[in-house]
Design a protein around this motif. Structure first.
Motif, PDB file in Angstrom:
ATOM      1  N   LEU A   1       0.839  -1.202   0.000  1.00  0.00           N
ATOM      2  CA  LEU A   1       0.000   0.000   0.000  1.00  0.00           C
ATOM      3  C   LEU A   1       0.872   1.249   0.000  1.00  0.00           C
ATOM      4  O   LEU A   1       1.753   1.410   0.836  1.00  0.00           O
ATOM      5  CB  LEU A   1      -0.872  -0.024   1.256  1.00  0.00           C
ATOM      6  CG  LEU A   1      -2.077   0.891   1.326  1.00  0.00           C
ATOM      7  CD1 LEU A   1      -3.070   0.590   0.212  1.00  0.00           C
ATOM      8  CD2 LEU A   1      -2.765   0.722   2.682  1.00  0.00           C
ATOM      9  N   GLU A   2       0.584   2.095  -0.956  1.00  0.00           N
ATOM     10  CA  GLU A   2       1.267   3.385  -0.996  1.00  0.00           C
ATOM     11  C   GLU A   2       0.241   4.400  -1.480  1.00  0.00           C
ATOM     12  O   GLU A   2       0.272   4.856  -2.613  1.00  0.00           O
ATOM     13  CB  GLU A   2       2.467   3.319  -1.944  1.00  0.00           C
ATOM     14  CG  GLU A   2       3.397   4.500  -1.802  1.00  0.00           C
ATOM     15  CD  GLU A   2       4.684   4.308  -2.602  1.00  0.00           C
ATOM     16  OE1 GLU A   2       4.843   3.230  -3.216  1.00  0.00           O
ATOM     17  OE2 GLU A   2       5.491   5.235  -2.629  1.00  0.00           O
ATOM     18  N   CYS A   3      -0.720   4.656  -0.590  1.00  0.00           N
ATOM     19  CA  CYS A   3      -1.908   5.459  -0.882  1.00  0.00           C
ATOM     20  C   CYS A   3      -2.875   4.650  -1.741  1.00  0.00           C
ATOM     21  O   CYS A   3      -4.051   4.585  -1.457  1.00  0.00           O
ATOM     22  CB  CYS A   3      -1.539   6.787  -1.536  1.00  0.00           C
ATOM     23  SG  CYS A   3      -2.949   7.858  -1.776  1.00  0.00           S
ATOM     24  N   ARG A   4      -2.400   4.058  -2.798  1.00  0.00           N
ATOM     25  CA  ARG A   4      -3.167   3.082  -3.585  1.00  0.00           C
ATOM     26  C   ARG A   4      -2.553   1.699  -3.367  1.00  0.00           C
ATOM     27  O   ARG A   4      -1.434   1.597  -2.888  1.00  0.00           O
ATOM     28  CB  ARG A   4      -3.098   3.418  -5.074  1.00  0.00           C
ATOM     29  CG  ARG A   4      -3.674   4.762  -5.455  1.00  0.00           C
ATOM     30  CD  ARG A   4      -3.337   5.056  -6.915  1.00  0.00           C
ATOM     31  NE  ARG A   4      -3.785   6.379  -7.311  1.00  0.00           N
ATOM     32  CZ  ARG A   4      -4.967   6.640  -7.849  1.00  0.00           C
ATOM     33  NH1 ARG A   4      -5.816   5.654  -8.083  1.00  0.00           N
ATOM     34  NH2 ARG A   4      -5.309   7.874  -8.171  1.00  0.00           N
ATOM     35  N   VAL A   5      -3.289   0.680  -3.745  1.00  0.00           N
ATOM     36  CA  VAL A   5      -2.696  -0.662  -3.730  1.00  0.00           C
ATOM     37  C   VAL A   5      -1.766  -0.756  -4.935  1.00  0.00           C
ATOM     38  O   VAL A   5      -2.215  -0.715  -6.082  1.00  0.00           O
ATOM     39  CB  VAL A   5      -3.782  -1.757  -3.802  1.00  0.00           C
ATOM     40  CG1 VAL A   5      -3.126  -3.127  -3.937  1.00  0.00           C
ATOM     41  CG2 VAL A   5      -4.661  -1.720  -2.565  1.00  0.00           C
TER      42      VAL A   5
END
Lengths: 248, 277
Positions: A209-213
């Motif tokens: 996860l980095e803001c979005r998958v």
């Protein structure tokens, strides 16, 4: 049977900043999922959203087929930051039973004491039963909070960096405990971790996860592709690449 | 020893002393029970702020034409409203409880001074000293009844919500996850504290009433090992300190409220010394 956790198109903004954007994934019952990614990637926020503590800007989350706030009693939660009042005269047995009762126990019956002892025994912390919380080490505190999380036999465990602040030996012991959880078919778990070895050992699946998958799948595949090139090569604290997402 | 004790409690032969004792220990017990939660939450200045808000409420009652005794019926809702306002600011802004208390305390006290100044020149004069310092020995049967009613309300409500309020005091987030209505309980705690402070102002005055709430609980916090033991010690200290202070002040012919608070303060410092050993 419904999934343990279903996350669909989730968006979360905190203080006007986008923390999660179009996040979707499922965790099946009995599955052990690791949430990995850089600091500020939204992992803790996602757990809080799954507990109904962080309001969604969009999308939906189902926990055991219900809205998060309605499923809390069946979820065991181990927070990363312990926000308890350090001046409060709390003992381990009282903390564990508070989660079981939904109220602070001013008196503890023999049966309740045995229940708390059994929960602590499952995490190797039986001797801590009457210990004041304020005198515990980081590893002991984590054991007591894990016993608290499992005392109600939850169907879903949400574990937020449980080995943070624990020394190397304690970390190994704690991962053994979590491996015991991972082996059970009746408990699903979501573990937030920066520990690649733990993710490889425990996870059926990793969500990066980095803001979005950014990636999800078997640990070896995801960690080789995402984590190893980022977290171990200086991108851990870098700004997320997606301009629509801002750091927490 | 027996004769000494008999001499000490001899003032009980007089009705006003019996009323003062009943009022003092009832108020002290209720205040110290609330104080257990107030002190644990680091809101020690809250009761002081509410006491000053009570001055504003009493002054408003006087402006509206009530007598000093009846002005309490204006001060009660006024101070509860201030308490709820403080809690609203705490929950919905980034300001801490001390800042919110400081703002409401200053505004209420200033409003009280203004209200007294706005009274017509023909109004009966008000003894501001009596408002500020109270008079436990002058408690009327009606005031005693109000104190008893408030104390019963506090005990009943705390018996009902106490364990959940304690959980919320330990960790609001974990308590919320266990189904505890944290925000509602915090509003109830502050409203109950406001009630005790208002009736306390009539007996020991604006300046000293917060000590009834804070000092016994703070002392018990130094020596108690569980929340239940802290509550028991706080109530015992409050009742014992009030009774001793009342009789001592009678025999020494000094101010009753101040003697009680000094007795409670002496217990605090003794506990502090005993704890260091």
């Amino acid at each position: 049977m419904s999934d343990a956790l279903r996350v669909r198109d989730v968006r979360v903004e905190l203080g006007g900043q986008r923390v999660l954007e179009d996040v979707s994934f499922d965790v099946a019952r009995g599955e052990f999922c690791c949430l990995c990614g850089p600091n500020g990637g939204g992992k803790t926020t996602l757990l809080k959203a799954a507990l109904g503590l962080a309001p969604l800007t969009g999308g939906r989350i189902e926990v055991l087929g219900r809205a998060p706030a309605l499923a809390r009693r069946e979820v065991g939660y181990l927070p990363q930051a312990k926000g308890f009042n350090p001046g409060f005269p709390a003992r381990a047995v009282e903390l564990i039973l508070a989660n079981q009762r939904g109220a602070w126990p001013l008196r503890v019956s023999a049966a309740e004491r045995e229940l708390a002892r059994a929960a602590l025994a499952r995490v190797g912390g039986e001797r801590l039963l009457d210990a004041p919380l304020r005198g515990l080490s980081g590893g002991e505190t984590q054991r007591v909070f894990l016993a608290r999380a499992i005392v109600n036999d939850p169907a879903l465990l949400l574990l937020d960096e449980p080995t943070a602040g624990v020394d190397a030996r304690g970390r190994g012991e704690f991962l053994d405990l979590l491996a015991g959880v991972a082996a059970r078919d009746d408990v699903a778990a979501v573990l937030v971790t920066h520990n690649a070895a733990a993710a490889r050992r425990l996870a059926d699946r990793v969500v990066y996860l980095e803001c979005r998958v950014r990636a999800w799948g078997p640990p070896a595949e995801v960690l080789d592709r995402e984590w190893d090139k980022d977290a171990f090569h200086g991108r851990d604290h870098a700004a997320p690449p997606d301009p629509s997402c801002e750091e927490e | 020893m027996g004769e000494l004790l008999e001499a000490l409690v001899s003032p009980l032969g007089q009705g006003f002393v019996r009323r003062a004792l009943a009022a003092g220990i009832t108020l002290g017990a209720a205040g110290s029970l609330l104080g257990v939660f107030i002190v644990q939450r680091g809101l020690g200045l809250l009761s002081d702020g509410l006491a000053h808000a009570t001055f504003g409420g009493l002054a408003l009652g006087l402006l509206l034409g009530a007598s000093v005794d009846r002005a309490i019926w204006v001060a009660l809702p006024f101070t509860v409203g201030i308490a709820l306002g403080i809690q609203y600011v705490r929950r919905h802004t980034r300001l801490g409880g001390d800042v919110a208390t400081g703002v409401f305390f200053a505004v209420s006290f200033a409003a009280g001074i203004l209200f007294l100044g706005l009274r017509s020149a023909r109004s009966a004069p008000v003894n501001v000293d009596a408002l500020l310092f109270g008079s436990l020995l002058a408690v009327s049967p009606e005031a005693l009844f109000v104190i008893l009613a408030v104390a019963v309300l506090v005990v009943v409500v705390l018996a009902w919500i106490g364990p959940r309020l304690a959980y919320a005091t330990f960790d609001p987030e974990l308590a919320t996850l266990s189904g505890v209505p944290v925000a509602t309980l915090e509003y109830v705690l502050l409203a109950l504290t406001a009630l005790v402070v208002v009736v306390g102002v009539k007996t020991v005055g604006v300046v000293l009433v917060s000590a009834f709430v804070v000092v016994p609980a703070a002392t018990a916090n130094l020596v108690g090992r569980s929340l239940a033991s802290i509550a028991v010690i706080a109530v015992a200290l409050s009742v014992g300190g009030t009774a001793f202070g009342l009789f001592a002040s009678y025999h020494l012919n000094v101010a009753t409220g101040a003697t009680i608070i000094l007795t409670l303060g002496a217990c605090f410092f003794l506990a502090l010394v005993a704890r260091r050993r």
